[in-house]
Design a protein around this motif. Sequence first.
Motif, PDB file in Angstrom:
ATOM      1  N   ARG A 213       2.153   2.900 -12.074  1.00 27.82           N
ATOM      2  CA  ARG A 213       0.918   2.718 -12.841  1.00 27.82           C
ATOM      3  C   ARG A 213       0.890   1.350 -13.517  1.00 27.82           C
ATOM      4  NH1 ARG A 213      -0.458   3.298 -18.043  1.00 27.82           N
ATOM      5  NH2 ARG A 213       1.605   4.133 -18.599  1.00 27.82           N
ATOM      6  N   LYS A 214       2.050   0.941 -14.056  1.00 25.56           N
ATOM      7  CA  LYS A 214       2.143  -0.336 -14.758  1.00 25.56           C
ATOM      8  C   LYS A 214       2.365  -1.525 -13.822  1.00 25.56           C
ATOM      9  CE  LYS A 214       3.894   1.510 -19.146  1.00 25.56           C
ATOM     10  NZ  LYS A 214       5.012   1.460 -20.132  1.00 25.56           N
ATOM     11  N   ARG A 215       2.584  -1.227 -12.526  1.00 32.60           N
ATOM     12  CA  ARG A 215       2.910  -2.287 -11.562  1.00 32.60           C
ATOM     13  C   ARG A 215       4.141  -3.062 -12.035  1.00 32.60           C
ATOM     14  NH1 ARG A 215      -1.224   0.270  -9.496  1.00 32.60           N
ATOM     15  NH2 ARG A 215      -2.635  -0.845  -8.085  1.00 32.60           N
ATOM     16  N   SER A 216       5.133  -2.336 -12.529  1.00 32.09           N
ATOM     17  CA  SER A 216       6.302  -2.968 -13.157  1.00 32.09           C
ATOM     18  C   SER A 216       7.519  -2.934 -12.244  1.00 32.09           C
ATOM     19  CB  SER A 216       6.628  -2.265 -14.480  1.00 32.09           C
ATOM     20  OG  SER A 216       7.830  -2.758 -15.023  1.00 32.09           O
ATOM     21  N   ILE A 217       7.890  -4.083 -11.707  1.00 35.22           N
ATOM     22  CA  ILE A 217       9.097  -4.181 -10.888  1.00 35.22           C
ATOM     23  C   ILE A 217      10.331  -3.948 -11.757  1.00 35.22           C
ATOM     24  CG2 ILE A 217      10.505  -5.719  -9.468  1.00 35.22           C
ATOM     25  CD1 ILE A 217       7.948  -7.104  -8.598  1.00 35.22           C
ATOM     26  N   GLY A 218      10.295  -4.455 -12.982  1.00 35.70           N
ATOM     27  CA  GLY A 218      11.432  -4.307 -13.884  1.00 35.70           C
ATOM     28  C   GLY A 218      11.733  -2.850 -14.188  1.00 35.70           C
TER      29      GLY A 218
ATOM     30  N   ARG B 116       7.804 -13.311  -6.960  1.00 33.00           N
ATOM     31  CA  ARG B 116       6.372 -13.424  -6.668  1.00 33.00           C
ATOM     32  C   ARG B 116       6.009 -12.642  -5.403  1.00 33.00           C
ATOM     33  NH1 ARG B 116       3.023 -19.117  -5.844  1.00 33.00           N
ATOM     34  NH2 ARG B 116       0.976 -18.150  -5.476  1.00 33.00           N
ATOM     35  N   LYS B 117       6.857 -12.770  -4.392  1.00 35.60           N
ATOM     36  CA  LYS B 117       6.622 -12.046  -3.152  1.00 35.60           C
ATOM     37  C   LYS B 117       6.718 -10.539  -3.390  1.00 35.60           C
ATOM     38  CE  LYS B 117       6.496 -11.048   1.299  1.00 35.60           C
ATOM     39  NZ  LYS B 117       5.222 -11.054   2.058  1.00 35.60           N
ATOM     40  N   LYS B 118       7.697 -10.115  -4.179  1.00 33.32           N
ATOM     41  CA  LYS B 118       7.844  -8.689  -4.469  1.00 33.32           C
ATOM     42  C   LYS B 118       6.634  -8.162  -5.233  1.00 33.32           C
ATOM     43  CE  LYS B 118      12.910  -8.492  -4.537  1.00 33.32           C
ATOM     44  NZ  LYS B 118      14.125  -8.232  -5.355  1.00 33.32           N
ATOM     45  N   LYS B 119       6.148  -8.970  -6.165  1.00 28.09           N
ATOM     46  CA  LYS B 119       4.973  -8.545  -6.928  1.00 28.09           C
ATOM     47  C   LYS B 119       3.768  -8.364  -6.005  1.00 28.09           C
ATOM     48  CE  LYS B 119       2.919  -7.763 -10.922  1.00 28.09           C
ATOM     49  NZ  LYS B 119       3.302  -6.625 -11.791  1.00 28.09           N
ATOM     50  N   GLY B 120       3.612  -9.302  -5.067  1.00 33.49           N
ATOM     51  CA  GLY B 120       2.506  -9.201  -4.123  1.00 33.49           C
ATOM     52  C   GLY B 120       2.638  -7.986  -3.222  1.00 33.49           C
TER      53      GLY B 120
ATOM     54  N   ASN C  39       8.505  -5.105   7.326  1.00 34.84           N
ATOM     55  CA  ASN C  39       7.207  -4.438   7.516  1.00 34.84           C
ATOM     56  C   ASN C  39       7.333  -2.924   7.445  1.00 34.84           C
ATOM     57  OD1 ASN C  39       8.606  -4.141   9.937  1.00 34.84           O
ATOM     58  ND2 ASN C  39       6.750  -4.235  11.186  1.00 34.84           N
ATOM     59  N   ARG C  40       8.269  -2.438   6.653  1.00 30.53           N
ATOM     60  CA  ARG C  40       8.511  -0.999   6.557  1.00 30.53           C
ATOM     61  C   ARG C  40       7.234  -0.236   6.176  1.00 30.53           C
ATOM     62  NH1 ARG C  40      12.942   2.510   5.730  1.00 30.53           N
ATOM     63  NH2 ARG C  40      14.397   0.771   5.912  1.00 30.53           N
TER      64      ARG C  40
ATOM     65  N   SER D  15       9.310   2.253   0.547  1.00 26.96           N
ATOM     66  CA  SER D  15       8.817   0.880   0.699  1.00 26.96           C
ATOM     67  C   SER D  15       9.075   0.026  -0.538  1.00 26.96           C
ATOM     68  CB  SER D  15       7.316   0.892   0.996  1.00 26.96           C
ATOM     69  OG  SER D  15       7.053   1.594   2.191  1.00 26.96           O
ATOM     70  N   LEU D  16       9.015   0.632  -1.708  1.00 28.15           N
ATOM     71  CA  LEU D  16       9.171  -0.121  -2.951  1.00 28.15           C
ATOM     72  C   LEU D  16      10.556   0.065  -3.566  1.00 28.15           C
ATOM     73  CD1 LEU D  16       5.668   0.470  -4.593  1.00 28.15           C
ATOM     74  CD2 LEU D  16       6.445  -1.472  -3.225  1.00 28.15           C
ATOM     75  N   ARG D  17      10.897   1.304  -3.843  1.00 27.90           N
ATOM     76  CA  ARG D  17      12.149   1.565  -4.546  1.00 27.90           C
ATOM     77  C   ARG D  17      13.373   1.271  -3.678  1.00 27.90           C
ATOM     78  NH1 ARG D  17      14.383   6.689  -5.972  1.00 27.90           N
ATOM     79  NH2 ARG D  17      12.537   7.746  -5.164  1.00 27.90           N
ATOM     80  N   PHE D  18      13.303   1.556  -2.382  1.00 30.22           N
ATOM     81  CA  PHE D  18      14.436   1.300  -1.493  1.00 30.22           C
ATOM     82  C   PHE D  18      14.336  -0.075  -0.851  1.00 30.22           C
ATOM     83  CE2 PHE D  18      16.101   1.221   2.846  1.00 30.22           C
ATOM     84  CZ  PHE D  18      17.437   1.505   2.614  1.00 30.22           C
ATOM     85  N   ASN D  19      13.238  -0.330  -0.148  1.00 28.27           N
ATOM     86  CA  ASN D  19      13.144  -1.542   0.660  1.00 28.27           C
ATOM     87  C   ASN D  19      13.032  -2.806  -0.188  1.00 28.27           C
ATOM     88  OD1 ASN D  19      12.963  -2.285   3.547  1.00 28.27           O
ATOM     89  ND2 ASN D  19      11.014  -3.203   2.942  1.00 28.27           N
ATOM     90  N   MET D  20      12.117  -2.794  -1.151  1.00 32.08           N
ATOM     91  CA  MET D  20      11.886  -3.992  -1.956  1.00 32.08           C
ATOM     92  C   MET D  20      13.070  -4.310  -2.863  1.00 32.08           C
ATOM     93  SD  MET D  20       8.528  -4.815  -4.276  1.00 32.08           S
ATOM     94  CE  MET D  20       9.079  -3.820  -5.677  1.00 32.08           C
ATOM     95  N   LEU D  21      13.813  -3.265  -3.278  1.00 31.72           N
ATOM     96  CA  LEU D  21      14.972  -3.457  -4.144  1.00 31.72           C
ATOM     97  C   LEU D  21      16.285  -3.484  -3.355  1.00 31.72           C
ATOM     98  CD1 LEU D  21      14.011  -1.073  -7.094  1.00 31.72           C
ATOM     99  CD2 LEU D  21      13.552  -3.526  -6.871  1.00 31.72           C
TER     100      LEU D  21
END
Length: 351
Positions: free
Chosen positions: A325-330, A286-290, A230-231, A271-277
């Motif tokens: 902008r692209k919502r691109s996890i890759g 799917r969870k990461k995309k959400g 929950n960061r 939250s995204l670049r550090f925590n999610m990765l």
Amino acid sequence: MSKENMVSIIVGIFNVSRFLREKSLSCIFGQTYNDWELILVDDGSTDDSGQLCDELASSDERIKVVHKENGGLGSARNVGLDAAQGDYVWFYDVDDEAKPNLLEYSVQQMESHELDMLQFSFRAITPSLGVQEDVHLNERMIEGQKQLRDAFLDDILFVRNGNGFAWNKFYRRSFLEKNRLCFENQQIQQDEVFNLKCYHYIERLYLSPVILYDYYIYNTGNNRSRFISNRFDIYVSIREHFETLRKDWSINNSRFENYLQLRFYGCVDQSLRFNMLHPDCPWNRRKKKGEMERVLNHKYTIEAIEWARENVEGFENNIYLNAYRKRSIGLLSFASTFFSGLRKVKHSVLR
């Protein structure tokens, strides 16, 4: 000094047996001021930290130990506050060091100026890099909310770690109790939220240029380096406390606005670049995309990214903004790996 000036030293304990063994709280026992109680709150440690606390307590009647289920540093400090009997409260972290005169100096200032809070200067030490920095506060006696509001940006918020910790602050316990101030249970940055809540009520605060504490910065082993599910919600909560203070004090300042936007943009990155990765992140794609959608659709994120497009320069930043902008996890993952590797190569070349 009279018995009425006792200091309650509150220490949250969780799996810190290394520091308890190496230091044995020597900087507490070495204080020039002896009218204190030490409250060690064992927050469900899974190593032998709790046992070591009990052993320390058996050697000095001023030490109290409370064992509780794990609930985080905030809940541990609240338990300590409930048990405290001193006139003053100081929160100590066992991996740091205190100067021998910290308690004596702080009690003198609290008494002579009738303070709600004292904030003193410190030395930041990064052992892995072999560097240290003295962080001196601008000496200032603050009386009343107006003076505090006027001093807040330059003398507190914009000073390195000026707002973010509890260990370089001394609190009058009656002030905390009167205003029902306690810690929240978030896993990171509990101190900052606690202090933000205090600022609404402070009438007398002294900023001292005297260095009384050595703050050690370690690369691993702290909550900032871990995956926290929950960061982002924690970052939103902190921002909301800032917004509450802004509304309460009617702050209309572009520097403060820029600080909030830049900081929250960093929170999005964390939250995204550090925590999610993070390698310990258990989420599937799917969870990461959400999570990415949830973070990027938040109103604070939208404001921060819009601000960053206009105010943050650099090729790397543009790549990350494009990924958002692209919502691109890759793309986000590739860019993070690439730039991280580039920095490591640069660092090795410069060594």
